[in-house]
Every structure is written in C-alpha cells, then in structure tokens.
Design a protein around this motif. Structure first.
Motif, PDB file in Angstrom:
ATOM      1  N   VAL A  54      59.820 -21.069   3.690  1.00 31.51           N
ATOM      2  CA  VAL A  54      58.992 -22.261   3.860  1.00 31.51           C
ATOM      3  C   VAL A  54      59.016 -23.084   2.575  1.00 31.51           C
ATOM      4  O   VAL A  54      58.760 -22.567   1.487  1.00 31.51           O
ATOM      5  CB  VAL A  54      57.552 -21.886   4.247  1.00 31.51           C
ATOM      6  CG1 VAL A  54      56.639 -23.112   4.200  1.00 31.51           C
ATOM      7  CG2 VAL A  54      57.527 -21.266   5.639  1.00 31.51           C
ATOM      8  N   ASP A  55      59.307 -24.370   2.707  1.00 29.73           N
ATOM      9  CA  ASP A  55      59.488 -25.232   1.534  1.00 29.73           C
ATOM     10  C   ASP A  55      58.191 -25.780   0.981  1.00 29.73           C
ATOM     11  O   ASP A  55      58.083 -26.016  -0.223  1.00 29.73           O
ATOM     12  CB  ASP A  55      60.408 -26.410   1.902  1.00 29.73           C
ATOM     13  CG  ASP A  55      61.821 -25.953   2.229  1.00 29.73           C
ATOM     14  OD1 ASP A  55      62.578 -25.673   1.295  1.00 29.73           O
ATOM     15  OD2 ASP A  55      62.154 -25.860   3.430  1.00 29.73           O
ATOM     16  N   ASP A  56      57.209 -26.041   1.841  1.00 29.31           N
ATOM     17  CA  ASP A  56      55.987 -26.682   1.375  1.00 29.31           C
ATOM     18  C   ASP A  56      54.887 -26.418   2.391  1.00 29.31           C
ATOM     19  O   ASP A  56      55.147 -26.010   3.527  1.00 29.31           O
ATOM     20  CB  ASP A  56      56.206 -28.196   1.217  1.00 29.31           C
ATOM     21  CG  ASP A  56      55.187 -28.845   0.289  1.00 29.31           C
ATOM     22  OD1 ASP A  56      54.243 -28.154  -0.151  1.00 29.31           O
ATOM     23  OD2 ASP A  56      55.337 -30.046  -0.004  1.00 29.31           O
ATOM     24  N   CYS A  57      53.643 -26.647   1.977  1.00 24.40           N
ATOM     25  CA  CYS A  57      52.496 -26.469   2.860  1.00 24.40           C
ATOM     26  C   CYS A  57      51.558 -27.656   2.679  1.00 24.40           C
ATOM     27  O   CYS A  57      51.134 -27.954   1.552  1.00 24.40           O
ATOM     28  CB  CYS A  57      51.765 -25.161   2.544  1.00 24.40           C
ATOM     29  SG  CYS A  57      50.515 -24.716   3.762  1.00 24.40           S
ATOM     30  N   VAL A  58      51.255 -28.355   3.765  1.00 25.95           N
ATOM     31  CA  VAL A  58      50.402 -29.544   3.740  1.00 25.95           C
ATOM     32  C   VAL A  58      49.068 -29.206   4.398  1.00 25.95           C
ATOM     33  O   VAL A  58      49.034 -28.599   5.474  1.00 25.95           O
ATOM     34  CB  VAL A  58      51.072 -30.713   4.491  1.00 25.95           C
ATOM     35  CG1 VAL A  58      50.161 -31.940   4.491  1.00 25.95           C
ATOM     36  CG2 VAL A  58      52.420 -31.047   3.866  1.00 25.95           C
TER      37      VAL A  58
END
Length: 503
Positions: free
Chosen positions: A248-252
C-alpha cells in the motif's frame, strides 16, 4: 505474495459474483480535472464486494466441512455474502448478528436462506457467540477479512480493474475496514503493475490501517466511529496487514461530511446511492486530488457497497453540502433590535442563508445559528468569516464542530433560566427496543435531567445529548456511574457552542 497471485488467478467467484463495470464518472472527472473511474461493486448480487471473498472461502471446504455447515458473525454485507454463497452450494449457513442490526439487513440475510441468530449489542459479542457455536457444533467459521482465501476472492476485483483498463493508470483508491479488499487488490496489482499506486481510504474516526502503518505493527483502537459502519473495525486483520505494509502506497483519512459529499457525487454520476463505506474511496480520491493538486491523471475508486438504510438519507443530504464546502455553519452575535437580521444578510452579500435560528438572549444581543451557502469552498468560508468580524460581529465557526451539526442545529432555543450545576454529556448506545428507556431509568434516578436531545439517524447506535444537574461535590461519583452504564460518552460541557446557545 506470489502465492496470493496464484490464488487470485484461480479464485472461484464467478459462479455467483459478477464482473462489475468500470464506469467513467463524467461529472466528477470534469470537476476535478482528472479522469475518474468507479469500480461498481455496488452492482454485485448482494450489492457489495463481500460476495467474492465469502464464496471463494466456502468453495475451498471439504465435503465433510460442507455437511457440518458454515457460520459467520456480521451485521451487514459479509452476512449476505455468506448466506448467498452457502445457498448456491447447498450448505446450511448460520449468521450471528448483533441485536442492534437494522431490520433491512436481517431480512435480507433471511431472504437469502441464512438462519439468523440475534445476539449481543455489538460485533464483538456476536463474534464471541459464533465462536461458541463453532466449538459446540463443529461448523466452519467464515471470517470477513482475515483469511487468505477471502483475500484472494476480493483480489479478483483488482484483476478485473487491470483487465478493464490496460492503459496507463495512476492510482486505485480502496476503502479499508478489516483490510481484506485492499490486501487482495494490492497483492494482485502491485505484482503486475508496480507503477500503479494503491491508496487506502479510512474514516478519520476509524484509522486502523493508518495507525498500523505509522506504528509498523497492528494496533487496536480504543473506539471507532459509527457513521461509516461498513468499516468500523478496531484492528486491521493480520493477513491483510502483512500485504498492506508491503504494497500500500498511501493512506488517506476523510471526515463524515466528506463521505456524505461523496455519496452525492456518486449519485450525480450514476443515480445510485452508496452506503457510507461504499463512497469512502471517492471521498479519499477527492481529498487526495485536492491536497496533491493532481491534474490529468487516471484514477479509480472502488465503490464497495450500496446497502444503505433509507432512514439515513436525510442525514447524508444534510451533511453533504458542508462536506462539499458549499455550506458554512456559524454562530453569530447580532444586536437585539429591529432590522438587525436584515443588516446581517446585507453583510453576507449575495450568498444565500441556508439556515437561521435564534432565540432572545438579553436586551442587547441575540445569538444566531446560521448556515451560509458557498460557491468557492473553504477559501470563501474564510473570507466570509473575516468579513463578518471586520464588520464588528462576534462569530464562531461551527462548520467542523460535530456536536453542533448533529444536535445543536435542531435544538437552538435559548438559555434555560434558573438551572444550576448543569453539565453536558454526549452518549452513544445500542439502537434497539427499550434501549432509550433503559438509558433514562439508569441515568435519571439520582440527578435531574435538565436538557435532552435524541435523534435517530438510522444507524445501529443512537446518539443523545443530555444536560444534567450535578453539584460539584458529586461529579466524581457521577462519572463512576457513567462508567457503570457501559455506554460510550464524552463531556461537552466546555464546548463553546453550548455556552452560546444552551447553558
């Protein structure tokens, strides 16, 4: 991770699940300046992606396992996925659901052939009962997310996205609760197209993966919000986290208002109504574009489900305008004299007044609860706030204050007279027959309730705002009584909106 790839490629889901469309969101694409696609998992037979993982897990059972039947604990989409999958395979399915589960979901599971057992007030209590039945009767438990076969079933969603869009693709936005969906999508996409970003989206009040990634290990949240109930999980699954921390690259994180705005956005493009969790990915995509200033990119959001309770629609519509930055909510003090409302309207210019509530405060001043329509979002909100203050108005910005938006805007009616020792508390308790009466009986025996507001939003939990007269010397004993109640609560006595309108 290669094992996941093989499991996904050979997953048994299409006996019951559909390959859902990848639809371009024309209106949203134009507004955001990017090419936006929606993966329409709301069009599955049970109106959510959960059917993929449930069916794939049940398909792996031996004949002996099938004879004993399957069981799960769920208040929503997983329950329907298990019920339909089991019926398709001729297997008995028992679904343990909390007693707080809305009737529409209970009836849907029964209509799909599942035997429903209502037990407990929350998922943890339902899960404990399901575990007990597994031990007693030997049934196979079908987990909602923390299982490699469930993850592989959900991963077929990612397989379809790459097949349906072989052209350049910048990012896929995925809602996260327990993590089964994002683990499956990431395990497939990142091994075949490592250039495509996989971005998790969570509610601000249920950041299970966000906190786990930051800590480098799984964490258990003390509590989670209840509005986006489809992802209201306190801890990310063990198997999903192993995949997520690698791929997973990012979490918003997004707010309730942003989720409501996303439900409206999806409706505008598709004429379909998502449940809050189903619109989570679109909400995260919008925030990501706003924060990063993305232009000309190709972005996909997974619309994960559409099992929306009809009674929640009014709440969603009410909050969508704030979430889209098309409405600001202010508390404004104006002179108590003829013509003052007209002068206030002149001060805000050509903007529309969406709400105006007030009650006499004293001979000199009136406190106004005002909703003001906006055209240019957050920047205009700041401009209006600044302009009103420059004109001499005392203004409190309530746009981001949860208590004001949930309760206060429906209660504004002036200060109570001759009420001493009042404190203000917000409670959440299971929404089932008799719950409110039980709450009142247990709370009201010793201290006088001086104010009460209860509003049912169609969710599993009711929310109550209560004013209680408790002398200072009894406050510690009062808080001990609250702990014994067993309901979630928080002290709102210092909320500035309370001081203005109610205390």
């Amino acid at each position: 991770m290669k094992a996941y790839l093989q499991k996904i490629l050979t997953a048994s889901v299409y006996d019951v699940a559909r390959q859902t469309p990848l639809d371009e969101a024309i209106n949203l694409s134009k507004r955001l300046g990017n090419r936006i696609y929606m993966k329409r998992e709301d069009l599955q037979p049970v109106f959510s992606f959960k059917i993929r993982g449930a069916y794939n897990r049940i398909a792996q059972l031996t004949d002996e396992d099938r004879e004993r039947g399957v069981i799960c604990a769920s208040a929503g989409n997983h329950a329907q996925g298990v019920a339909l999958s089991a019926r398709r395979m001729g297997i008995r399915a028992t679904i343990v659901m909390p007693r707080t589960t809305p009737g529409i979901k209970v009836n849907a599971v029964r209509a799909l052939g599942g035997r429903v057992i209502l037990h407990g007030d929350n998922f943890d209590e339902a899960k404990a009962h399901a575990d007990k039945l597994v031990e007693e009767r030997g049934m196979t438990y079908i987990p909602p997310f923390d299982d490699p076969d469930v993850i592989a079933g959900q991963g077929t969603c990612g397989m379809e996205i790459l097949s349906q869009h072989p052209r350049p693709l910048d990012a896929i936005f995925v809602p996260v609760g327990g993590g089964g969906l994002i683990a499956g999508i990431a395990a497939y996409v990142k091994q075949l197209r490592p250039d495509v970003k996989v971005i998790a989206v969570e509610p601000e009040d249920a950041p299970t993966l966000h906190h786990a990634l930051r800590a480098g290990e799984r964490v258990t949240l003390d509590e989670v919000g209840i509005f986006v109930d489809g992802v209201a999980v306190r801890q990310i699954g063990e198997h999903p986290f192993a995949v997520a921390k690698e791929f997973v690259d990012d979490c918003v994180l997004v707010s309730t208002d942003e989720v409501c705005a996303a439900i409206k956005d999806i409706f505008d493009d598709t004429r379909s109504v998502m449940e809050p969790a189903g619109a989570l990915a679109v909400a995260g995509l919008k925030r990501y574009v706003e924060e990063r200033g993305c232009e000309g990119e190709t972005l996909v959001a997974v619309n994960s489900g559409a099992n929306m309770n009809f009674s929640r629609l009014s709440h969603v519509a009410e909050r969508a305008e704030v979430g889209e930055h098309r409405e600001a909510v202010f508390a404004v003090t104006i002179p108590e004299r003829p013509g003052s409302f007209r002068e206030f309207c002149e001060a805000i210019g050509n903007r529309s007044v969406t709400e105006f509530s007030y009650r006499y405060a004293d001979p000199e001043h009136a406190h106004v609860f005002a909703g003001i329509g906006l055209h240019d979002g957050a920047e205009e909100r700041e401009a209006v706030l600044r302009d009103l203050r420059e004109r001499g108005y005392s203004v409190l910005d309530l746009t981001d204050d949860e208590m004001s938006k949930v309760h206060l805007r429906h209660m504004v009616g002036g200060h109570a007279q001759n009420v001493s020792d009042e404190i203000l508390y917000h409670f959440e308790f299971p929404e089932r027959p008799g719950a409110l009466l039980k709450f009142l009986r247990r709370l009201g025996k010793r201290w006088n309730i001086s104010m009460f507001h209860y509003r049912n939003h169609g969710a599993d939990y009711g929310r109550v705002l209560v004013g209680i007269q408790v002398p200072a010397g009894q406050r510690e004993r009062f808080r001990e009584s609250l702990d014994k109640l067993g309901y979630q609560y928080r002290d709102e006595s210092d909320n500035p909106a309370y001081a203005l309108f109610l205390s």
